[in-house]
Write an enzyme that holds these catalytic residues in place. Structure first.
Site, mmCIF file in Angstrom:
data_model
loop_
_atom_site.group_PDB
_atom_site.id
_atom_site.type_symbol
_atom_site.label_atom_id
_atom_site.label_comp_id
_atom_site.label_asym_id
_atom_site.label_seq_id
_atom_site.Cartn_x
_atom_site.Cartn_y
_atom_site.Cartn_z
ATOM 1 N N GLY A 147 8.588 -5.235 12.702
ATOM 2 C CA GLY A 147 8.051 -6.229 11.778
ATOM 3 C C GLY A 147 8.899 -6.331 10.528
ATOM 4 O O GLY A 147 8.406 -6.686 9.455
ATOM 5 N N ARG B 206 -3.651 3.618 -5.903
ATOM 6 C CA ARG B 206 -4.336 2.597 -6.699
ATOM 7 C C ARG B 206 -5.416 3.226 -7.580
ATOM 8 O O ARG B 206 -5.590 2.836 -8.749
ATOM 9 C CB ARG B 206 -4.976 1.555 -5.771
ATOM 10 C CG ARG B 206 -4.021 0.506 -5.238
ATOM 11 C CD ARG B 206 -4.728 -0.452 -4.308
ATOM 12 N NE ARG B 206 -3.859 -1.547 -3.924
ATOM 13 C CZ ARG B 206 -3.951 -2.212 -2.780
ATOM 14 N NH1 ARG B 206 -4.895 -1.887 -1.906
ATOM 15 N NH2 ARG B 206 -3.117 -3.200 -2.500
ATOM 16 N N HIS C 209 -9.277 2.027 5.043
ATOM 17 C CA HIS C 209 -8.437 1.194 4.182
ATOM 18 C C HIS C 209 -9.080 -0.183 4.154
ATOM 19 O O HIS C 209 -8.644 -1.127 4.799
ATOM 20 C CB HIS C 209 -7.015 1.125 4.746
ATOM 21 C CG HIS C 209 -6.047 0.362 3.890
ATOM 22 N ND1 HIS C 209 -5.960 0.523 2.534
ATOM 23 C CD2 HIS C 209 -5.123 -0.587 4.220
ATOM 24 C CE1 HIS C 209 -5.019 -0.276 2.051
ATOM 25 N NE2 HIS C 209 -4.512 -0.973 3.045
#
Length: 358
Positions: free
Chosen positions: A9, A156, A180
């Site tokens: 990808g 985060r 997630h």
């Protein structure tokens, strides 16, 4: 010993950004190889050939061999990073909605890798992370497959807390376990400063107390409603400001909703979290990171796919020790694991439908 990293990808936003992050780091040098894997169509290969030239122009001083291969069957990296598949959009912000579309892609990748590189390490970036980890783990050794979503969420969380304290994220330890996605579990009991400062410890204690005063999901739902109304009016700055005013644990669950509305991806944040996992794997330092893995009781007695603290080496992952959780935190992690399991079962039971179970 030389190392080879394959990115499946690589022509997408995250894959190409990850290639840049890898080459900017000191992970690879002369005689090492970065393999950019295409989608088996001429347009993808052409894009990657152009990307290769651009990367060489920028980073060739390190003399890393950058290779383009057109098919998944050509993958031969020691570490394979899976970035392929559909991504979130303004119409599908829930990562679980990607499951039915991405399942056959994950199965194709898993079958090809099992046939050609069964002994490699696999880092899953694609969403839903839990589904991709499940598919790859069913065909490859489960200790060689992990998702980076929990590491991204933990970074985060640390950043959000550091912002409120006015310090660097490097000075904070924090963990987010579970999914997630909406069933993630930020763990305030794991949050700690890396240095002594009575004033900052006091502020941190206040944040923990404020968080404990009302249920996280109640705060998340209220913030999501507020943000959704602002996004509908395309008031992006106001949406970010609303998230900024929220407590860190709710902020990290809603802020990606705003970013996804505009960008449909978080390429740099995702690439950075993946780079953390790559560095831990390559350097064999047993540094603790976080990842979605297929568990058989190794962490908190959990079974199935769940995000937990792990140690990474060239041999794969092992469960890392976790500080004692509160009873509520443990309950929420166990609930997240059950939610993930129910979701995965639903995808396999109804592969032609996009199902997002709570």
């Amino acid at each position: 010993m030389s190392i080879s990293i394959s990115i499946i990808g690589a022509s997408g936003a995250v894959g190409s950004t990850l290639a840049t992050h890898i080459l900017r780091s000191d992970l690879l040098g002369a005689n090492d190889r970065l393999q950019l894997v295409g989608r088996g169509v001429p347009a993808s290969t052409a894009r990657l050939l152009a990307t290769r030239t651009d990367l060489l122009d920028a980073f060739d001083q390190e003399r890393v061999d950058i290779e383009v291969v057109p098919e998944i069957e050509d993958v031969d990296g020691d570490i394979v990073v899976v970035c392929a598949g559909g991504t979130i959009s303004a119409k599908a912000m829930d990562r679980r909605l990607l499951g039915s579309a991405n399942l056959p892609i994950f199965e194709q990748i898993a079958d090809a890798c099992a046939a050609h590189v069964p002994g490699s390490i696999f880092i899953v970036v694609s969403n839903p992370v839990e589904l991709a980890v499940q598919v790859l783990s069913s065909r490859l050794g489960r200790h060689r497959v992990f998702g980076m979503g929990a590491q991204q969420d933990s970074l985060r969380f640390a950043r959000a807390i550091a912002k409120d304290l006015g310090i660097s994220r490097h000075d904070i330890r924090a963990s987010v376990l579970g999914e997630h996605g909406q069933a993630m579990v930020p763990l305030w009991s794991t949050v700690e400063l890396k240095f002594m400062d009575p004033a900052l410890h006091g502020v941190l204690s206040q944040l923990k107390d404020l968080s404990a005063a009302s249920p996280l999901m109640d705060r998340v739902i209220a913030l999501q409603k507020q943000v959704a109304e602002l996004l509908l009016a395309e008031e992006i700055a106001e949406a970010y400001e609303a998230a900024r005013k929220a407590l860190p644990d709710a902020r990290i669950m809603v802020e990606p909703m705003i970013t996804g509305h505009t960008m449909h991806s978080t390429p740099n944040a995702t690439a950075n979290a993946t780079l953390h996992c790559l560095a831990a794997t390559i350097r064999n330092h047993h540094v603790r990171v976080h990842g979605q893995v297929s568990l058989q009781g190794e962490s908190l007695g959990l079974e199935g796919i769940c995000g937990v603290p792990i140690h990474l080496t060239r041999a794969g992952w092992t469960a890392a020790p976790l500080p004692r959780l509160t009873a509520d935190e443990r309950m929420h992690v166990e609930s997240s694991a059950r939610s993930i399991d129910n979701y995965l079962r639903s995808v396999y039971s109804h592969p032609d439908q996009a199902i997002a179970l709570s």
